[in-house]
Motif scaffolding. Structure first.
Motif, PDB file in Angstrom:
ATOM      1  N   THR A  47      -3.156  -8.130  -4.837  1.00  0.00           N
ATOM      2  CA  THR A  47      -3.556  -6.802  -4.381  1.00  0.00           C
ATOM      3  C   THR A  47      -2.791  -5.711  -5.136  1.00  0.00           C
ATOM      4  O   THR A  47      -1.666  -5.924  -5.592  1.00  0.00           O
ATOM      5  CB  THR A  47      -3.292  -6.647  -2.875  1.00  0.00           C
ATOM      6  OG1 THR A  47      -3.743  -5.360  -2.440  1.00  0.00           O
ATOM      7  CG2 THR A  47      -1.815  -6.771  -2.539  1.00  0.00           C
ATOM      8  N   SER A  48      -3.419  -4.561  -5.232  1.00  0.00           N
ATOM      9  CA  SER A  48      -2.751  -3.393  -5.815  1.00  0.00           C
ATOM     10  C   SER A  48      -2.129  -2.525  -4.729  1.00  0.00           C
ATOM     11  O   SER A  48      -1.515  -1.504  -5.019  1.00  0.00           O
ATOM     12  CB  SER A  48      -3.757  -2.567  -6.627  1.00  0.00           C
ATOM     13  OG  SER A  48      -4.825  -2.127  -5.801  1.00  0.00           O
ATOM     14  N   ASP A  49      -2.299  -2.952  -3.459  1.00  0.00           N
ATOM     15  CA  ASP A  49      -1.743  -2.221  -2.316  1.00  0.00           C
ATOM     16  C   ASP A  49      -0.276  -2.615  -2.158  1.00  0.00           C
ATOM     17  O   ASP A  49       0.042  -3.674  -1.606  1.00  0.00           O
ATOM     18  CB  ASP A  49      -2.537  -2.573  -1.059  1.00  0.00           C
ATOM     19  CG  ASP A  49      -2.129  -1.734   0.151  1.00  0.00           C
ATOM     20  OD1 ASP A  49      -0.974  -1.274   0.189  1.00  0.00           O
ATOM     21  OD2 ASP A  49      -2.956  -1.578   1.071  1.00  0.00           O
ATOM     22  N   SER A  50       0.611  -1.792  -2.636  1.00  0.00           N
ATOM     23  CA  SER A  50       2.042  -2.122  -2.629  1.00  0.00           C
ATOM     24  C   SER A  50       2.601  -2.251  -1.223  1.00  0.00           C
ATOM     25  O   SER A  50       3.482  -3.074  -0.960  1.00  0.00           O
ATOM     26  CB  SER A  50       2.833  -1.070  -3.414  1.00  0.00           C
ATOM     27  OG  SER A  50       2.625   0.229  -2.870  1.00  0.00           O
ATOM     28  N   ALA A  51       2.088  -1.436  -0.284  1.00  0.00           N
ATOM     29  CA  ALA A  51       2.570  -1.505   1.092  1.00  0.00           C
ATOM     30  C   ALA A  51       2.194  -2.843   1.724  1.00  0.00           C
ATOM     31  O   ALA A  51       2.989  -3.463   2.442  1.00  0.00           O
ATOM     32  CB  ALA A  51       2.001  -0.350   1.911  1.00  0.00           C
ATOM     33  N   LEU A  52       0.965  -3.304   1.451  1.00  0.00           N
ATOM     34  CA  LEU A  52       0.507  -4.586   1.986  1.00  0.00           C
ATOM     35  C   LEU A  52       1.306  -5.736   1.367  1.00  0.00           C
ATOM     36  O   LEU A  52       1.733  -6.655   2.072  1.00  0.00           O
ATOM     37  CB  LEU A  52      -0.984  -4.761   1.695  1.00  0.00           C
ATOM     38  CG  LEU A  52      -1.647  -6.046   2.207  1.00  0.00           C
ATOM     39  CD1 LEU A  52      -1.541  -6.145   3.720  1.00  0.00           C
ATOM     40  CD2 LEU A  52      -3.109  -6.092   1.756  1.00  0.00           C
ATOM     41  N   ALA A  53       1.530  -5.664   0.058  1.00  0.00           N
ATOM     42  CA  ALA A  53       2.303  -6.706  -0.611  1.00  0.00           C
ATOM     43  C   ALA A  53       3.732  -6.748  -0.093  1.00  0.00           C
ATOM     44  O   ALA A  53       4.313  -7.826   0.105  1.00  0.00           O
ATOM     45  CB  ALA A  53       2.285  -6.471  -2.119  1.00  0.00           C
ATOM     46  N   SER A  54       4.305  -5.569   0.146  1.00  0.00           N
ATOM     47  CA  SER A  54       5.671  -5.489   0.663  1.00  0.00           C
ATOM     48  C   SER A  54       5.775  -6.106   2.042  1.00  0.00           C
ATOM     49  O   SER A  54       6.796  -6.708   2.394  1.00  0.00           O
ATOM     50  CB  SER A  54       6.120  -4.022   0.700  1.00  0.00           C
ATOM     51  OG  SER A  54       7.401  -3.907   1.264  1.00  0.00           O
ATOM     52  N   LEU A  99     -11.809  -7.258  -0.754  1.00  0.00           N
ATOM     53  CA  LEU A  99     -10.774  -7.241  -1.770  1.00  0.00           C
ATOM     54  C   LEU A  99     -10.569  -5.841  -2.320  1.00  0.00           C
ATOM     55  O   LEU A  99     -11.528  -5.104  -2.554  1.00  0.00           O
ATOM     56  CB  LEU A  99     -11.141  -8.210  -2.897  1.00  0.00           C
ATOM     57  CG  LEU A  99     -11.351  -9.672  -2.460  1.00  0.00           C
ATOM     58  CD1 LEU A  99     -11.781 -10.514  -3.655  1.00  0.00           C
ATOM     59  CD2 LEU A  99     -10.099 -10.238  -1.826  1.00  0.00           C
ATOM     60  N   GLY A 100      -9.313  -5.498  -2.524  1.00  0.00           N
ATOM     61  CA  GLY A 100      -8.990  -4.160  -2.988  1.00  0.00           C
ATOM     62  C   GLY A 100      -9.496  -3.885  -4.383  1.00  0.00           C
ATOM     63  O   GLY A 100      -9.883  -2.772  -4.715  1.00  0.00           O
ATOM     64  N   GLN A 101      -9.473  -4.909  -5.235  1.00  0.00           N
ATOM     65  CA  GLN A 101     -10.036  -4.787  -6.577  1.00  0.00           C
ATOM     66  C   GLN A 101     -10.763  -6.076  -6.896  1.00  0.00           C
ATOM     67  O   GLN A 101     -10.655  -7.041  -6.172  1.00  0.00           O
ATOM     68  CB  GLN A 101      -8.951  -4.504  -7.624  1.00  0.00           C
ATOM     69  CG  GLN A 101      -7.952  -5.621  -7.811  1.00  0.00           C
ATOM     70  CD  GLN A 101      -6.713  -5.423  -6.954  1.00  0.00           C
ATOM     71  OE1 GLN A 101      -6.697  -4.562  -6.093  1.00  0.00           O
ATOM     72  NE2 GLN A 101      -5.705  -6.221  -7.206  1.00  0.00           N
ATOM     73  N   GLY A 102     -11.497  -6.079  -7.964  1.00  0.00           N
ATOM     74  CA  GLY A 102     -12.345  -7.223  -8.266  1.00  0.00           C
ATOM     75  C   GLY A 102     -11.581  -8.524  -8.444  1.00  0.00           C
ATOM     76  O   GLY A 102     -10.426  -8.547  -8.858  1.00  0.00           O
ATOM     77  N   PHE A 103     -12.265  -9.608  -8.148  1.00  0.00           N
ATOM     78  CA  PHE A 103     -11.729 -10.955  -8.321  1.00  0.00           C
ATOM     79  C   PHE A 103     -12.756 -11.736  -9.126  1.00  0.00           C
ATOM     80  O   PHE A 103     -13.828 -12.069  -8.633  1.00  0.00           O
ATOM     81  CB  PHE A 103     -11.488 -11.580  -6.948  1.00  0.00           C
ATOM     82  CG  PHE A 103     -11.141 -13.053  -6.984  1.00  0.00           C
ATOM     83  CD1 PHE A 103     -10.345 -13.591  -7.977  1.00  0.00           C
ATOM     84  CD2 PHE A 103     -11.627 -13.902  -6.004  1.00  0.00           C
ATOM     85  CE1 PHE A 103     -10.033 -14.934  -8.005  1.00  0.00           C
ATOM     86  CE2 PHE A 103     -11.321 -15.254  -6.014  1.00  0.00           C
ATOM     87  CZ  PHE A 103     -10.515 -15.767  -7.016  1.00  0.00           C
ATOM     88  N   VAL A 129      -3.423 -10.437   0.131  1.00  0.00           N
ATOM     89  CA  VAL A 129      -2.378 -10.021  -0.805  1.00  0.00           C
ATOM     90  C   VAL A 129      -2.472 -10.823  -2.091  1.00  0.00           C
ATOM     91  O   VAL A 129      -2.379 -10.277  -3.191  1.00  0.00           O
ATOM     92  CB  VAL A 129      -0.981 -10.187  -0.171  1.00  0.00           C
ATOM     93  CG1 VAL A 129       0.115  -9.978  -1.212  1.00  0.00           C
ATOM     94  CG2 VAL A 129      -0.805  -9.202   0.984  1.00  0.00           C
ATOM     95  N   SER A 130      -2.690 -12.131  -1.975  1.00  0.00           N
ATOM     96  CA  SER A 130      -2.776 -12.970  -3.169  1.00  0.00           C
ATOM     97  C   SER A 130      -3.662 -14.180  -2.912  1.00  0.00           C
ATOM     98  O   SER A 130      -3.858 -14.594  -1.763  1.00  0.00           O
ATOM     99  CB  SER A 130      -1.383 -13.426  -3.625  1.00  0.00           C
ATOM    100  OG  SER A 130      -0.785 -14.248  -2.649  1.00  0.00           O
ATOM    101  N   ILE A 131      -4.194 -14.726  -4.006  1.00  0.00           N
ATOM    102  CA  ILE A 131      -5.048 -15.918  -3.955  1.00  0.00           C
ATOM    103  C   ILE A 131      -4.578 -16.876  -5.041  1.00  0.00           C
ATOM    104  O   ILE A 131      -4.303 -16.456  -6.169  1.00  0.00           O
ATOM    105  CB  ILE A 131      -6.531 -15.561  -4.184  1.00  0.00           C
ATOM    106  CG1 ILE A 131      -7.011 -14.554  -3.141  1.00  0.00           C
ATOM    107  CG2 ILE A 131      -7.398 -16.810  -4.144  1.00  0.00           C
ATOM    108  CD1 ILE A 131      -8.438 -14.053  -3.386  1.00  0.00           C
TER     109      ILE A 131
END
Length: 222
Positions: free
Chosen positions: A45-52, A169-173, A207-209
């Protein structure tokens, strides 16, 4: 003569060892792949808050059976078909299917949107197969369903909604194979999403796949 016997014994031992290793590999090849093959993230993800959030709160491994309310899990388990290898076992499975069609509790469980709050708004990790819903202009995935077994929603009737997870998804996969299982890490919450392909009772903020090589489904018998 003794040397010949020793060589023969060694040769037989090597054959038996090879057969044993082969049988172990056939039986446990998916587990071995999960242990040893590289599992790079194919989506982040490009969402830093979600990743954090996931960095702060270690994801809990979730099994698909844990997303079912206890009473519905019990009803569905009652009609689980066993692997059939004899005419009698095939007949038993047919009778079990007929019995299920006349059980109102089973019919209700198959379309149930009831969810559990055990993992609501929690960091989780769950393995499953990806079913595309929408694509971006560059042909990358934007909206997806996550399901416990291959072919769900596409080749077979969809699982109950509480066995389907929706994700936007926040950005393409784009690094995606429909026959490959994946482990998805993110924040799970209860919420309905309806689509012609199916209805989900859970939503995952991914967040990740990463690839997953074992069988994700701990509930159904295939």
């Amino acid at each position: 003569m003794k040397d010949t016997h020793k060589l023969l014994a060694a040769f037989v031992a090597c054959i038996l060892l090879g057969v044993g290793i082969g049988l172990i590999y056939v039986k446990y090849q998916n587990t071995l792949a999960q242990w040893f093959l590289p599992k790079p993230h194919v989506y982040e993800t490009s969402d830093s808050a979600l990743a954090s959030r996931l960095e702060t709160n270690r994801p809990v491994d979730v099994q698909w059976s844990q997303l079912l309310p206890a009473n519905e899990k019990s009803v569905l388990e009652k009609y689980q078909q066993k692997q059939a290898s004899t005419p009698t076992e095939f007949a038993d499975n047919i009778l079990l299917s007929l019995e299920a069609t006349s059980d109102d509790d089973y019919s209700a469980a198959m379309v149930s949107t009831n969810s559990v709050d055990t993992f609501d708004n929690q960091s989780v990790s769950i393995a499953g197969f990806i079913v595309p819903i929408d694509y971006n202009k560059d042909k990358s995935l934007s909206n997806i369903f996550i399901v416990p077994y291959f072919g769900a929603c596409l080749h077979f009737p969809p699982p109950p909604p509480n066995q389907i997870i929706f994700s936007q998804l926040g950005q393409g996969f784009s690094d995606f194979e429909i026959t490959q299982a994946y482990r998805l890490n993110g924040v799970l919450r209860r919420g309905l999403f309806e689509d012609p392909l199916g209805t989900s009772a859970y939503i995952l903020d991914v967040v990740s796949i990463e690839p997953y090589y074992e069988d994700p489904d701990d509930f159904r018998q295939h």
